[in-house]
Design a protein around this motif. Structure first.
Motif, PDB file in Angstrom:
ATOM      1  N   GLN A 141       1.203   3.907  -2.998  1.00 52.09           N
ATOM      2  CA  GLN A 141       0.839   5.300  -2.687  1.00 52.09           C
ATOM      3  C   GLN A 141       1.972   6.258  -3.062  1.00 52.09           C
ATOM      4  OE1 GLN A 141      -2.020   6.605  -1.542  1.00 52.09           O
ATOM      5  NE2 GLN A 141      -1.070   8.611  -1.764  1.00 52.09           N
ATOM      6  N   ASN A 178      -4.427   2.396 -10.144  1.00 55.75           N
ATOM      7  CA  ASN A 178      -5.273   2.474  -8.947  1.00 55.75           C
ATOM      8  C   ASN A 178      -5.130   1.226  -8.083  1.00 55.75           C
ATOM      9  OD1 ASN A 178      -6.606   5.015  -9.016  1.00 55.75           O
ATOM     10  ND2 ASN A 178      -7.876   4.293 -10.712  1.00 55.75           N
ATOM     11  N   ARG A 222      -8.001   0.057  -5.588  1.00 55.96           N
ATOM     12  CA  ARG A 222      -8.499   0.883  -4.478  1.00 55.96           C
ATOM     13  C   ARG A 222      -9.999   1.107  -4.624  1.00 55.96           C
ATOM     14  NH1 ARG A 222      -4.731   5.421  -1.807  1.00 55.96           N
ATOM     15  NH2 ARG A 222      -6.668   5.602  -0.637  1.00 55.96           N
ATOM     16  N   THR A 223     -10.732   0.885  -3.563  1.00 58.94           N
ATOM     17  CA  THR A 223     -12.184   1.086  -3.611  1.00 58.94           C
ATOM     18  C   THR A 223     -12.560   2.565  -3.593  1.00 58.94           C
ATOM     19  OG1 THR A 223     -12.265   0.874  -1.197  1.00 58.94           O
ATOM     20  CG2 THR A 223     -12.660  -1.112  -2.496  1.00 58.94           C
ATOM     21  N   ASP A 224     -11.610   3.423  -3.184  1.00 56.38           N
ATOM     22  CA  ASP A 224     -11.874   4.866  -3.163  1.00 56.38           C
ATOM     23  C   ASP A 224     -11.092   5.563  -4.268  1.00 56.38           C
ATOM     24  OD1 ASP A 224      -9.346   4.477  -2.137  1.00 56.38           O
ATOM     25  OD2 ASP A 224      -9.495   6.108  -0.679  1.00 56.38           O
ATOM     26  N   ALA A 225     -10.830   4.824  -5.352  1.00 52.56           N
ATOM     27  CA  ALA A 225      -9.938   5.335  -6.398  1.00 52.56           C
ATOM     28  C   ALA A 225     -10.395   6.659  -6.983  1.00 52.56           C
ATOM     29  CB  ALA A 225      -9.803   4.295  -7.513  1.00 52.56           C
ATOM     30  N   ARG A 238       0.836  -1.213   0.000  1.00 48.44           N
ATOM     31  CA  ARG A 238       0.000   0.000   0.000  1.00 48.44           C
ATOM     32  C   ARG A 238       0.868   1.260   0.000  1.00 48.44           C
ATOM     33  NH1 ARG A 238      -4.465  -1.314   4.730  1.00 48.44           N
ATOM     34  NH2 ARG A 238      -5.731  -2.840   3.571  1.00 48.44           N
ATOM     35  N   TRP A 265      -8.469  -2.694   1.369  1.00 54.57           N
ATOM     36  CA  TRP A 265      -7.628  -2.624   0.166  1.00 54.57           C
ATOM     37  C   TRP A 265      -6.580  -3.728   0.224  1.00 54.57           C
ATOM     38  CZ3 TRP A 265      -3.463   1.577  -1.151  1.00 54.57           C
ATOM     39  CH2 TRP A 265      -3.063   1.428  -2.483  1.00 54.57           C
ATOM     40  N   TYR A 302      -9.746  10.231  -4.003  1.00 54.62           N
ATOM     41  CA  TYR A 302      -8.567  10.577  -3.213  1.00 54.62           C
ATOM     42  C   TYR A 302      -7.559  11.344  -4.057  1.00 54.62           C
ATOM     43  CZ  TYR A 302      -5.365   7.090  -5.242  1.00 54.62           C
ATOM     44  OH  TYR A 302      -4.557   6.380  -6.072  1.00 54.62           O
ATOM     45  N   TYR A 319      -5.486   4.619   4.012  1.00 54.90           N
ATOM     46  CA  TYR A 319      -5.956   3.734   2.955  1.00 54.90           C
ATOM     47  C   TYR A 319      -7.269   3.090   3.385  1.00 54.90           C
ATOM     48  CZ  TYR A 319      -0.838   3.845   2.846  1.00 54.90           C
ATOM     49  OH  TYR A 319       0.471   4.243   2.894  1.00 54.90           O
TER      50      TYR A 319
END
Length: 453
Positions: A304, A406, A409-412, A300, A427, A415, A423
């Motif tokens: 990132q 991405n 990522r579920t919040d791609a 992660r 994820w 963010y 995170y």
């Protein structure tokens, strides 16, 4: 023995005249190998004539410090001459490629290796590698050397020997560091005995000192010749929980790691450990763990960090295009919809209508979601896609890369990489996702290099 040593009262030219060699400097320039062989044979006669070479890494193409020796021609000529003179040769150093590699490739050059297999048993016998010193041998070595400077290591030789795996050169470097740090405390009338407290504290300082870093770089420089072994050594240091034992084909790969005294391998259990802690710590500070060896949290963080770099460079690419290839006024329109509303989320106190073009790329003024970069570039492909297509990155491939970046990522779409420090809890990054990410990241890096970003 042959009475060819230069005398104290003898000039260099007189010495050369007395040697009465068959060839002069000009001859050597034209046919150095043949001249050397002739001269050695002239002086050898019926007597035993041995040529001994120390620190051969300094004259070996891939570890030489001098430009003269960073050439396969120089290497091949030199060793061909030594082989041709038919004398016994004693070779000392840490570059065994002179005996273990049959075909050489370096800096675009290739040649056969004239010394391949010529040093008997080098690749088979452990006796050709200097074994680690015992505590008693280390005690004798450093106290003998220290005696000349009125310094002794009687209470700490075991500590020092253990810390450096019994490797004589590394031990001498550290002892020299100790001497430099305590020389102001020494007196000519009695021996200065290094205490355990002094040794332990200087050991910690040595790890980050220029002398300590130089020691690590020197040792690892020679080992890096063997790429698979060096790669395995890095994995051992960076992921000890995963690479704490070896078996099968890896046993062959650790051959030089053991002979150089860097690791200890128990053939019964398969377990391995570092012999020189400072080397392990240096690798951990200077190398990056391979993503396949990372746990999920490390993956992660790695992704990132990579995405934050991509975001900055893609922003800079758009900013550059509408600053130099187009106009900032046209670029500014990208950030407003048909109703005049800003498509980015401004931070508190920021009024989009009053912002100039570069302001929209400032992560301190706007949340610039990573997905928005994909949309902006793909929707303006005729302008922003030109440089991508020039290196065979199509619009479809660009979109695919951005989605792979991405990494699930579920919040791609929610963010901003530069502002994100947390995170989503769910994820998870499996090997397949990581591989797709790395492929996409390499593709984007190829684009950034092409654009000079």
């Amino acid at each position: 023995m042959l009475e060819t040593t230069r005398r104290d009262d003898e000039s260099l030219s007189q010495f050369h005249d007395r040697l009465n060699l068959t060839s002069n400097d000009d001859d050597y320039e034209k046919r150095g190998v043949a001249c050397f062989i002739d001269d050695i044979r002239r002086y050898r006669g019926d007597k035993l004539f041995v040529i001994a070479l120390d620190e051969i890494e300094l004259i070996t193409y891939n570890t030489a410090t001098s430009e003269t020796w960073k050439s396969l021609d120089a290497y091949k000529g030199f060793w061909s001459a030594l082989r041709g003179c038919a004398c016994p040769i004693v070779v000392c150093g840490v570059n065994s490629t002179i005996n273990e590699v049959s075909n050489l490739t370096f800096n675009g050059e290739q040649c056969d290796n004239p010394m391949y297999g010529r040093i008997m048993n080098c690749s088979e016998s452990g006796n050709t590698y200097l074994p680690a010193f015992t505590d008693d041998q280390t005690k004798e070595m450093i106290n003998t050397l220290g005696k000349y400077s009125n310094i002794a290591f009687s209470y700490v030789y075991g500590r020092i020997n253990n810390a450096f795996g019994g490797q004589p050169w590394a031990i001498r470097q550290f002892c020299s560091y100790i001497f430099d740090n305590v020389k102001s405390q020494r007196e000519s009338t009695h021996v200065f005995e290094v205490s355990k407290a002094t040794c332990d504290n200087l050991m910690r300082q040595f790890q980050t000192s220029s002398a300590g870093v130089h020691l690590c770089e020197t040792i690892l420089q020679h080992l890096s010749i063997y790429r698979s072994e060096y790669s395995l050594l890095k994995k051992m240091a960076l992921s000890p929980e995963k690479y704490n034992s070896v078996s099968g084909d890896d046993i062959i790969s650790i051959d030089h790691l053991q002979k150089y005294g860097l690791i200890e391998h128990d053939i019964h259990t398969g377990y391995i450990s570092f012999c020189i802690g400072i080397i392990r710590d240096h690798i951990c500070k200077t190398e990056t763990k391979s993503p396949e060896d990372m746990d999920n949290n490390e993956r992660r963080r790695y992704i990132q960090d990579c995405i934050a770099v991509c975001e900055k460079k893609l922003k800079q690419y758009i900013l550059n295009y509408y600053t130099y290839a187009s106009t900032p006024e046209i670029g500014r329109t990208l950030f407003f919809d048909t109703h005049g509303k800003c498509i980015l989320k401004p931070h508190v106190g920021i009024l989009p209508s009053s912002c100039i073009f570069p302001d929209f790329f400032d992560h301190k003024k706007f949340d610039f979601y990573f997905s928005k970069l994909k949309i902006l570039i793909s929707e303006n492909w005729p302008q922003l896609g030109l440089r991508f297509t020039s290196i065979n990155i199509s619009k479809e491939k660009f979109i695919s890369c951005m989605e792979d970046l991405n990494a699930g990522r579920t919040d791609a779409d929610h963010y901003d990489p530069e502002n994100t420090i947390t995170y989503p809890e769910n994820w998870e990054i499996d090997d397949q996702t990581m591989q797709a990410f790395r492929t996409a990241y390499n593709t984007m890096n190829r684009f950034f290099e092409f654009c000079g970003l």
